[in-house]
Write a protein that holds these residues in place. Structure first.
Motif, PDB file in Angstrom:
ATOM      1  N   UNK A   1     -18.723 -13.463  13.803  1.00 38.78           N
ATOM      2  CA  UNK A   1     -18.598 -12.156  14.441  1.00 38.78           C
ATOM      3  C   UNK A   1     -19.485 -11.118  13.765  1.00 38.78           C
ATOM      4  N   UNK A   2     -19.900 -10.149  14.543  1.00 40.73           N
ATOM      5  CA  UNK A   2     -20.636  -9.000  14.009  1.00 40.73           C
ATOM      6  C   UNK A   2     -19.700  -7.842  13.694  1.00 40.73           C
ATOM      7  N   UNK A   3     -18.470  -7.912  14.213  1.00 42.38           N
ATOM      8  CA  UNK A   3     -17.497  -6.852  13.961  1.00 42.38           C
ATOM      9  C   UNK A   3     -16.106  -7.351  14.290  1.00 42.38           C
ATOM     10  N   UNK A   4     -15.111  -6.681  13.707  1.00 43.61           N
ATOM     11  CA  UNK A   4     -13.700  -6.977  13.969  1.00 43.61           C
ATOM     12  C   UNK A   4     -12.949  -5.660  14.175  1.00 43.61           C
ATOM     13  N   UNK A   5     -11.908  -5.728  14.997  1.00 46.40           N
ATOM     14  CA  UNK A   5     -11.018  -4.582  15.165  1.00 46.40           C
ATOM     15  C   UNK A   5      -9.706  -5.084  15.741  1.00 46.40           C
ATOM     16  N   UNK A   6      -8.669  -4.289  15.582  1.00 45.81           N
ATOM     17  CA  UNK A   6      -7.374  -4.641  16.154  1.00 45.81           C
ATOM     18  C   UNK A   6      -6.595  -3.394  16.475  1.00 45.81           C
ATOM     19  N   UNK A   7      -5.710  -3.493  17.440  1.00 45.38           N
ATOM     20  CA  UNK A   7      -4.892  -2.354  17.847  1.00 45.38           C
ATOM     21  C   UNK A   7      -3.660  -2.285  16.960  1.00 45.38           C
ATOM     22  N   UNK A   8      -3.571  -1.241  16.135  1.00 45.66           N
ATOM     23  CA  UNK A   8      -2.409  -1.033  15.273  1.00 45.66           C
ATOM     24  C   UNK A   8      -2.178  -2.258  14.385  1.00 45.66           C
ATOM     25  N   UNK A   9      -1.095  -2.979  14.587  1.00 44.29           N
ATOM     26  CA  UNK A   9      -0.819  -4.210  13.843  1.00 44.29           C
ATOM     27  C   UNK A   9      -2.022  -5.139  13.844  1.00 44.29           C
ATOM     28  N   UNK A  10      -2.755  -5.197  14.946  1.00 41.56           N
ATOM     29  CA  UNK A  10      -3.902  -6.086  15.061  1.00 41.56           C
ATOM     30  C   UNK A  10      -4.993  -5.809  14.046  1.00 41.56           C
ATOM     31  N   UNK A  11      -4.989  -4.609  13.460  1.00 42.86           N
ATOM     32  CA  UNK A  11      -5.998  -4.301  12.449  1.00 42.86           C
ATOM     33  C   UNK A  11      -5.817  -5.177  11.208  1.00 42.86           C
ATOM     34  N   UNK A  12      -4.580  -5.594  10.952  1.00 46.81           N
ATOM     35  CA  UNK A  12      -4.337  -6.501   9.827  1.00 46.81           C
ATOM     36  C   UNK A  12      -4.995  -7.861  10.095  1.00 46.81           C
TER      37      UNK A  12
ATOM     38  N   UNK B   1      -4.623   1.781   5.811  1.00 46.64           N
ATOM     39  CA  UNK B   1      -3.474   1.166   6.488  1.00 46.64           C
ATOM     40  C   UNK B   1      -2.217   2.034   6.371  1.00 46.64           C
ATOM     41  N   UNK B   2      -2.099   2.743   5.271  1.00 43.33           N
ATOM     42  CA  UNK B   2      -0.969   3.677   5.135  1.00 43.33           C
ATOM     43  C   UNK B   2      -1.092   4.790   6.172  1.00 43.33           C
ATOM     44  N   UNK B   3      -2.270   5.387   6.272  1.00 46.25           N
ATOM     45  CA  UNK B   3      -2.481   6.471   7.235  1.00 46.25           C
ATOM     46  C   UNK B   3      -2.268   5.999   8.665  1.00 46.25           C
ATOM     47  N   UNK B   4      -2.576   4.740   8.930  1.00 46.11           N
ATOM     48  CA  UNK B   4      -2.425   4.204  10.282  1.00 46.11           C
ATOM     49  C   UNK B   4      -0.980   4.294  10.772  1.00 46.11           C
ATOM     50  N   UNK B   5      -0.017   4.194   9.856  1.00 43.77           N
ATOM     51  CA  UNK B   5       1.397   4.211  10.230  1.00 43.77           C
ATOM     52  C   UNK B   5       1.794   5.515  10.909  1.00 43.77           C
ATOM     53  N   UNK B   6       1.232   6.640  10.440  1.00 44.93           N
ATOM     54  CA  UNK B   6       1.676   7.944  10.950  1.00 44.93           C
ATOM     55  C   UNK B   6       0.554   8.755  11.605  1.00 44.93           C
ATOM     56  N   UNK B   7      -0.562   8.109  11.922  1.00 41.17           N
ATOM     57  CA  UNK B   7      -1.652   8.774  12.636  1.00 41.17           C
ATOM     58  C   UNK B   7      -1.895   8.115  13.988  1.00 41.17           C
TER      59      UNK B   7
ATOM     60  N   UNK C   1       6.914   9.148  10.781  1.00 46.01           N
ATOM     61  CA  UNK C   1       6.888   7.921   9.982  1.00 46.01           C
ATOM     62  C   UNK C   1       6.162   8.104   8.648  1.00 46.01           C
ATOM     63  N   UNK C   2       6.048   9.339   8.196  1.00 44.75           N
ATOM     64  CA  UNK C   2       5.414   9.590   6.900  1.00 44.75           C
ATOM     65  C   UNK C   2       6.122   8.834   5.784  1.00 44.75           C
ATOM     66  N   UNK C   3       7.441   8.814   5.827  1.00 47.30           N
ATOM     67  CA  UNK C   3       8.206   8.116   4.799  1.00 47.30           C
ATOM     68  C   UNK C   3       7.942   6.625   4.808  1.00 47.30           C
ATOM     69  N   UNK C   4       7.800   6.059   6.001  1.00 47.37           N
ATOM     70  CA  UNK C   4       7.498   4.630   6.110  1.00 47.37           C
ATOM     71  C   UNK C   4       6.130   4.336   5.519  1.00 47.37           C
ATOM     72  N   UNK C   5       5.203   5.253   5.732  1.00 45.12           N
ATOM     73  CA  UNK C   5       3.877   5.083   5.164  1.00 45.12           C
ATOM     74  C   UNK C   5       3.903   5.076   3.646  1.00 45.12           C
ATOM     75  N   UNK C   6       4.715   5.936   3.062  1.00 44.55           N
ATOM     76  CA  UNK C   6       4.812   5.988   1.606  1.00 44.55           C
ATOM     77  C   UNK C   6       5.426   4.701   1.057  1.00 44.55           C
TER      78      UNK C   6
END
Length: 319
Positions: free
Chosen positions: A85-96, A247-253, A205-210
């Motif tokens: 692949x030349x690039x990867x991406x995922x939607x939310x969970x898919x980013x992992x 990945x932390x920021x992804x939880x609440x952004x 979900x700021x707390x979940x991110x922390x």
């Protein structure tokens, strides 16, 4: 064929039986299920193939199961086609999944992390307090106005920019319900509550991110071997970016999926291959850019069709 991107789905794509055909036909895919099971000390094959919808819908099960299925199929696709692949991406969970495929994360670490991620995200807001709604037919700038007006009734924020005129908002349930009504004044063709019990990708979900930040300190990360595009920025992750913090920021952004796809196209991606359960990303990508080739692979038959299409240089196909 041009440059290729592999993209991976997020939560909501799960169903009983997902990935089973690949595990039966591909040793590499089967091995991924075994690795996930050992990592989590559970029978991942049984969870994905033979459990119930209720079991799969528990967020702490949903997230590692979708990651496992998507990565298992990816290994089978790569094994058969030999594509780099030349690039990867995922939607939310898919980013992992994207980060694992790009070798920035160890797979066993990833399934453990996303199981905790699911728990933290679900536990952060009491059931019934938060919600999410899909707004169809509303311009992006107008969605921001809808959220601003609805915020009089509580927290209401854009959670997912999926594709043109398809945005998900989330927040406190009363405010989200008001957003549905307000959106009609801005031309919404459809506005509905989604069957989820938490306001994902909002400040609630700021707390979940922390908590996730503290969990991820237990694991090591590496610079991605291939470009990965971030939901948080909608652009390519800089090699110097702290993957944990992203990945932390992804939880609440907000998830900027439309921006991710546009950025990949800008950078020369002409073929997208969605790998994993469902074909939601395939549909989104076609609405974002009608000129790119898009395929999805969720069973071995899809892979055979894809192999033939790539050999002949075929165009878009629902494979």
């Amino acid at each position: 064929m041009g440059k290729i991107a592999f993209v991976f789905p997020g939560q909501g794509a799960q169903y009983v039986g997902m990935g089973k055909a690949f595990a039966e036909q591909s040793e590499s895919a089967k091995a991924v299920f075994e690795r996930a099971g050992k990592s989590l000390d559970l029978d991942m094959s049984a969870l994905c193939f033979d459990s119930s919808e209720e079991a799969l819908q528990k967020t702490e099960n949903t997230q590692p199961s979708i990651l496992t299925v998507s990565y298992a199929i990816y290994t089978a696709v790569k094994e058969k086609l030999g594509l780099e692949a030349d690039a990867f991406a995922g939607l939310s969970l898919g980013e992992y999944t994207a980060l694992v495929a790009a070798e920035a994360m160890n797979f066993e670490d990833a399934v453990r992390i996303v199981r905790k991620r699911g728990q933290y995200m679900q536990e952060e807001v009491p059931v019934g307090k938060g919600g999410m709604a899909a707004l169809l037919g509303v311009e992006r700038d107008d969605v921001l106005k809808v959220c601003e007006e609805a915020s009089v009734f509580g927290i209401c924020e854009p959670a997912n920019f999926n594709c043109p005129k398809q945005v998900v908002v989330a927040g406190e349930i009363d405010a989200v319900k008001q957003a549905i009504e307000i959106s009609k004044r801005y031309g919404a063709k459809k506005a509905v509550l989604l069957p989820v019990s938490a306001p994902f990708h909002t400040s609630m979900l700021l707390g979940a991110g922390e908590k996730l930040r503290q969990e991820m300190l237990k694991y090591s990360f590496k610079p991605a071997v291939h470009p990965v595009y971030s939901n948080v920025t909608g652009d390519r992750l800089d090699p110097e970016t702290d993957v944990r913090e992203n990945l932390v920021k992804q939880v609440f952004n907000s998830v900027l999926w439309e921006d991710c796809v546009a950025s990949m196209v800008r950078d020369g991606i002409t073929t997208f291959i969605e790998v994993g359960p469902g074909n939601a990303l395939t549909k989104f990508i076609r609405k974002i850019d009608k000129d790119v080739q898009v395929y999805n692979v969720e069973n071995p038959e899809d892979l055979e069709v894809l192999a033939e299409k790539l050999k002949t240089g075929g165009g878009n196909a629902d494979v």
